[in-house]
Design a protein around this motif. Structure first.
Motif, short mmCIF file in Angstrom:
data_model
loop_
_atom_site.label_atom_id
_atom_site.label_comp_id
_atom_site.label_asym_id
_atom_site.label_seq_id
_atom_site.Cartn_x
_atom_site.Cartn_y
_atom_site.Cartn_z
N LYS A 1 26.37 40.76 33.73
CA LYS A 1 27.10 39.91 34.68
C LYS A 1 26.22 39.62 35.89
O LYS A 1 25.31 40.39 36.20
CB LYS A 1 28.38 40.61 35.15
N PRO A 2 26.50 38.52 36.61
CA PRO A 2 25.78 38.30 37.87
C PRO A 2 26.16 39.37 38.89
O PRO A 2 27.28 39.88 38.88
CB PRO A 2 26.27 36.91 38.32
N ALA A 3 25.21 39.72 39.75
CA ALA A 3 25.45 40.78 40.73
C ALA A 3 26.58 40.40 41.68
O ALA A 3 27.35 41.25 42.13
CB ALA A 3 24.17 41.07 41.51
N LYS A 4 26.70 39.11 41.95
CA LYS A 4 27.75 38.66 42.87
C LYS A 4 29.05 38.46 42.11
O LYS A 4 29.08 37.78 41.08
CB LYS A 4 27.34 37.34 43.54
N SER A 5 30.11 39.05 42.60
CA SER A 5 31.42 38.96 41.94
C SER A 5 32.35 38.06 42.75
O SER A 5 32.09 37.76 43.92
CB SER A 5 32.04 40.34 41.79
N HIS A 6 33.43 37.63 42.10
CA HIS A 6 34.38 36.73 42.75
C HIS A 6 35.80 37.28 42.62
O HIS A 6 36.18 37.76 41.56
CB HIS A 6 34.32 35.32 42.15
N VAL A 7 36.52 37.20 43.71
CA VAL A 7 37.96 37.49 43.70
C VAL A 7 38.66 36.19 44.06
O VAL A 7 38.30 35.55 45.05
CB VAL A 7 38.32 38.60 44.71
N ARG A 8 39.64 35.80 43.24
CA ARG A 8 40.33 34.52 43.44
C ARG A 8 41.73 34.76 44.00
O ARG A 8 42.51 35.52 43.43
CB ARG A 8 40.42 33.77 42.10
N LEU A 9 42.02 34.11 45.11
CA LEU A 9 43.35 34.15 45.71
C LEU A 9 43.92 32.74 45.65
O LEU A 9 43.41 31.83 46.30
CB LEU A 9 43.26 34.66 47.16
N GLU A 10 44.96 32.57 44.86
CA GLU A 10 45.46 31.22 44.56
C GLU A 10 46.97 31.16 44.77
O GLU A 10 47.70 32.12 44.51
CB GLU A 10 45.13 30.87 43.10
N ALA A 11 47.44 30.02 45.27
CA ALA A 11 48.88 29.78 45.43
C ALA A 11 49.23 28.43 44.82
O ALA A 11 48.47 27.47 44.95
CB ALA A 11 49.26 29.81 46.91
N ARG A 12 50.37 28.37 44.15
CA ARG A 12 50.85 27.11 43.59
C ARG A 12 52.36 27.17 43.44
O ARG A 12 52.94 28.25 43.40
CB ARG A 12 50.19 26.82 42.23
N GLN A 13 52.98 26.00 43.38
CA GLN A 13 54.42 25.93 43.21
C GLN A 13 54.74 25.62 41.76
O GLN A 13 54.18 24.70 41.16
CB GLN A 13 55.03 24.86 44.12
N GLU A 14 55.66 26.39 41.20
CA GLU A 14 56.13 26.17 39.84
C GLU A 14 57.66 26.09 39.88
O GLU A 14 58.33 27.12 39.99
CB GLU A 14 55.67 27.29 38.90
#
Length: 639
Positions: free
Chosen positions: A372-385
């Motif tokens: 894996k790449p050394a840099k990691s990602h955390v995703r914070l997402e909001a949406r209306q359903e």
């Protein structure tokens, strides 16, 4: 006594505007670290500090002006390419923003800010001169000189105990103690880098939390009414206020029309034309009131981005303290949610981000070894359903091992071996939400005490929401929070138990069906019913409430509390759908009841909390078929 007599309004305006500016500056600093040559970002941050400094000057907040001036000068040299953005420089700048936030806290209490930490000021001057700072500055203010001198030179009596008389004199007349303090060599306060901060210190520096801001804590006595009012205020688009004003005018006109029709009817005009006009006026009023209700609710809605903007810095500082390279990606910041829910979501999201950075994300070496790449990602997402808001926190880390989770839960005595063997993957992931569960053997400053995820679950359930967990070994984990759009109005289904109505959230209802006694089967000692080939557990509402069964159920409500949990609640009848205005039971709330509402006929109805009812009754064990029938029928069947 406030240091800002006659300037309270100016002070509050400054705190609101400067607080938003500082939050924006924090986010831009995180972006700048990723793009150190972005001159547009450098100019925006420079202007942010310049504006805060200008406002502080009007309030004669000299120490705040001094700190902002130094930071502004540093950015002036950075934007002119006289200096380069480095990780060490960013640590010093972020420490400066934390110190500015601490000064805002003092201003909120009506006090002039104390001087910034001398170590931080020295680091800023070193960075301004192009020298590497000795260490990253630590947020906070320095102690007043008289207190600092007392700490540096303890007052000891001849017998080795404290000299109370001298100590009292030092506190009561600090001016007299000043020469003695000056004689003592001033020790440079130790400066702590990001890597040495505790997670709580990182959170406090990023969002300015004080002891009184913790859930359940009491605000300090010195907190003024104006500050409390500012905490509960919101910004509303004037377009929305204009819509409310227009609707109120339309409702007023319709009211006048109804009054005129009422006069006509009282005077004896009951012809078809008058009754038709009355029907039209009532229909129009119903439509206008619904529109007004929606418009007022929209004034409470705020972009979730105002909450999200606090977290990039928290993720960045926490990752640096753990030796990891993590970027927090924000998606759907324009999604709107009720203001009260934004306030309550703060702690759960902080816990989930800390959990992702500490538990989920691997070290750079481990990631490289796994391809894996050394840099990691955390995703914070909001949406209306539909009528719900979905908030998603996902990482690309190591994921979770269901077998290891079950083994840890058994080891800690949270579940039995038999319960562990009966669990599927989804139930295994939900073990991390149990109080006391942790995969770490030794607690650290970040995690390991087994309370964080329990706090998340408790807070989400308090907001009538749910949390689902998905994970794949080696690919990462995803936490999905589902929340109602608002807590003020709740669409409900009115059901009956005998003659007593109850309300259940309509969002949980999938289907209503008639029940024939012969269709209720018993499998493994649990009552079930087959619906389109799917065997579903059944529960009498009377059993959940602890009432005796007076008659066989006439209808079943197919409900779904999560993606994998469906069941049928047996009821005597139903009265239809209604939009319930929830009235909370703050002083006394029975278990299994989330609130009350009033029907159109004036009758008060309890709104049931189905998840809490099932938790109370141990719904995983199910109920026997006999629980659906009165005692008399069971005795007759046995005879």
């Amino acid at each position: 006594m406030s240091n800002f007599e006659g300037m309270e309004d100016l002070l509050q305006d400054f705190l609101v505007e400067a607080g938003e500016l500082l939050a924006g500056v924090d986010n831009k600093l995180i972006d700048l670290e990723q793009n150190p040559c972005d001159h547009a970002l450098l100019n925006e941050i420079f202007r942010g500090f310049h504006t805060i400094k200008g406002g502080a000057g009007f309030l004669n907040a000299t120490e705040l002006v001094t700190l902002c001036h130094l930071t502004e000068n540093l950015f002036d040299r950075l934007r002119k390419n006289e200096l380069q953005v480095t990780g060490e420089t960013m640590d010093v700048i972020l420490a400066a923003t934390a110190s500015v936030r601490g000064m805002f806290d003092m201003l909120e209490r009506g006090l002039q800010p104390s001087p910034a930490d001398p170590a931080l000021l020295d680091d800023l001057k070193a960075a301004l001169a192009g020298q590497a700072p000795a260490a990253s500055g630590t947020p906070g203010q320095a102690a007043p000189p008289e207190i600092a001198s007392a700490v540096a030179s303890p007052i000891i009596a001849g017998d080795g105990g404290p000299d109370w008389n001298t100590l009292f004199a030092a506190i009561a007349t600090p001016q007299a103690a000043a020469p003695a303090a000056a004689a003592a060599p001033a020790a440079r306060p130790e400066s702590t880098g990001v890597a040495e901060k505790t997670p709580d210190a990182i959170v406090n520096a990023a969002i300015g939390r004080r002891a009184g801001d913790k859930p359940g804590a009491i605000a300090p006595a010195g907190r003024r009414d104006s500050e409390k009012a500012r905490d509960t205020s919101i910004r509303v688009d004037t377009v929305r206020l204009d819509q409310v004003l227009n609707l109120s005018g339309e409702i007023g006109l319709t009211k006048n029309r109804l009054n005129a029709l009422r006069t006509d009817i009282i005077s004896g005009r009951t012809d078809t034309e008058t009754l038709h006009a009355l029907d039209q006026a009532i229909s129009q009023l119903d439509l206008l009131v619904s529109d007004m209700q929606n418009a007022v609710m929209k004034t409470r809605m705020q972009p979730v981005g105002r909450l999200f903007q606090k977290y990039p810095r928290i993720a960045r500082d926490l990752a640096r303290s753990l030796g990891k390279d993590v970027e927090l990606l924000l998606i759907g910041e324009e999604t709107e949610i009720d203001k009260t829910m934004i306030d309550d979501l703060g702690d759960p999201i902080i816990h989930l981000i800390r959990n992702a950075v500490d538990h989920g994300i691997e070290s750079p070496e481990e990631r490289r070894a796994g391809g894996k790449p050394a840099k990691s990602h955390v995703r914070l997402e909001a949406r209306q359903e539909g009528d719900h808001i979905v908030i998603l926190i996902a990482d690309d880390g190591r994921g979770m091992n269901p077998e290891r989770l079950r083994a840890k839960a058994v080891e800690k005595g949270l579940i039995t071996i038999d319960e562990a063997n009966a669990m599927d993957e989804r139930q295994s992931f939900e073990l991390i939400l149990l109080p006391g569960f942790s995969t770490k053997d030794v607690a650290s400053d970040v995690s390991g005490r087994g309370v964080g995820m329990d706090v998340v679950k408790t807070n989400i359930q308090r907001m009538k929401g749910s949390i689902a967990i998905k994970s794949s070994a080696g690919r990462g984990s995803t936490f999905v929070i589902s929340l109602p759009l608002t807590l003020a109005i709740l669409p409900v289904l009115l059901v009956q138990l005998g003659d007593q109505p109850f309300a259940v959230p309509l969002s949980l209802v999938r289907e209503i069906m008639p029940i024939q006694p012969a269709a209720i089967q018993e499998v493994g000692g649990r009552a079930t019913m087959v619906v389109r080939g799917e065997v579903l557990p059944m529960y009498p509402l009377a059993h959940l409430l602890g009432w005796p069964a007076e008659r066989p159920p006439g209808f079943g409500v197919l409900m779904q509390t999560s993606e994998h949990s469906s069941f049928i609640v047996a009821i005597d009848g139903f009265m239809g759908r209604e939009d319930a205005v929830i009235k909370s039971l703050d002083d006394f709330r029975p278990k299994g009841v989330s609130g009350v509402t009033t029907l159109s006929n004036g009758k008060i109805v309890l709104i049931l909390d189905m998840k809490e009812l099932f938790a109370m009754c141990g719904h995983m064990r199910g109920v026997p078929r006999s629980a659906f029938f009165p005692v008399e029928e069971r005795v007759a069947a046995a005879g």
